[in-house]
Design an enzyme around this catalytic site. Sequence first.
Site, short mmCIF file in Angstrom:
data_model
loop_
_atom_site.label_atom_id
_atom_site.label_comp_id
_atom_site.label_asym_id
_atom_site.label_seq_id
_atom_site.Cartn_x
_atom_site.Cartn_y
_atom_site.Cartn_z
N SER A 202 0.82 -1.22 0.00
CA SER A 202 0.00 0.00 0.00
C SER A 202 0.85 1.27 0.00
CB SER A 202 -0.94 0.01 1.21
OG SER A 202 -0.21 -0.13 2.42
N ASP A 445 -2.59 6.18 12.03
CA ASP A 445 -1.81 5.72 10.88
C ASP A 445 -0.52 6.52 10.78
OD1 ASP A 445 -0.76 4.89 8.49
OD2 ASP A 445 -2.55 5.28 7.30
N HIS A 448 1.40 5.21 6.42
CA HIS A 448 1.11 5.81 5.12
C HIS A 448 1.36 7.31 5.18
CE1 HIS A 448 -1.23 2.01 5.21
NE2 HIS A 448 -0.83 1.93 3.96
#
Length: 470
Positions: A202, A445, A448
């Site tokens: 990702s 998070d 990312h």
Amino acid sequence: MIRPCTIVLKQTMELLPLFAAIQRTPRVALTLSFVLFTLTIVPALYSLLANPTLPLLISSSETDGPFPSDHVHLSPLNSPSFRTLSPVNSPIPAPPYHTRHQKSSFNSSPVTTSTLRTQIRDDEQRCDLFKGEWIPNEESPYYNNATCWAIQEHQNCMKFGRPDTGFMRWRWKPDGCDLPIFDPNEFLEMVRGKSMGFVGDSISRNQVQSLLCLLSRVEYPEDISSSPDIAFKVWNYTSYNFILHVMWSPYLVKTTKPDPTDAKSNFFSLYLDQYDTKWTSQINQLDYLIISSGHWFYRPLIFYENEKLSGCQYCSLPNTTELPLHYGYTKALRTSLRAILENFTGLAILRSFSPQHFEGGPWNKGGDCARTRPYRRNETIPEVSDLKIHDIQLEEFRAAEEEMEKKMGLRLRLMNTTQAMLLRPDGHPGRYGHLQTEEVSSRNDCIHWCLPGPIDTWNDILLQMMKTEK
């Protein structure tokens, strides 16, 4: 010899009585003024316009037209307040239907030249792009979630109330040179008639979304994927015949998922010496290949080699050898680089590991990334436990680089962005990648990257590496 200045002075003195007479005759004075204007100002203007070597006093930021640039400016029409995007189910959402076959509707603001240089000078060609620091950049960001359709909600760091915007206003400054900001026109011209593929997890997809957003100033692509599999997307920039592939492979090698019907099968199984043919079978049709991975290798895993169980990681299974952390990643990366050596003849780039920035605990125990500015390189940085992945990448890259010399056509390069990203704890979604509720308030998070944000620099570097190879 009589000097010119003496002659001029003498002639002026002789004309004084005439000037005195003219002052007493307004009509004669007006006529004489018109004659003097015609004989002096008009020829000067003609010379200025006819001589192309004379500089025009117009700043480059005011020029109109699609000039090559190192910065993309959003006009006031293209800079609305951040809006809310509807939830999406696919890894990369599709562009609006009515613009799939058209140029971007945001082209009313042309890509213009910036005050920063558009290329690295010849005397800077040996500049190391990966050593430097982050410096302020008030010209960014170059897109937002109103102008780019590819931003997912968990990367939309402004949607759920992030109070600061400074994380978007930095650029990477290598020591000894300036890194040009990504120019979408230059990129698309360079890849005209070519194809590019991104392979990985990702974080790799995160870079693709940044690229899609940066290119959205010029054109939206058409989705030409051959199957509905959302993990493997193919986009076509029809005006440039440029094909962009996105290939999901977080472990890089052949992998089988846990069997949901088997209560004892709770682990991914990795075949460390076998290719993941879902992507290795496609790379022979690519001109550019960018590969990256790492974060998924910290999960419980089972390893197979030579079709036999060789061990596991964090599994605690009976009669199974517990292998050390990073054993699987080393073998998987080695196998993937071998696949590239055997099946690819273009420009292949291994992008190095993207560090996480959890502080105050791990991801599942309240860890967060609440900093609002980059580290300076002379600052003390909290210890990051997963940089061993970066060390492995350097070792395996060097080994593959030696093998590359034996193969004609292949160019294998390292995009060593780890140090630059280590300095950006402020660029993750953190708690602002989702709606804040009591149930999910601890899910932060710090892996990312926000869009727009620091990850856009990867595409600045990508374009510069492509230009260097060309």
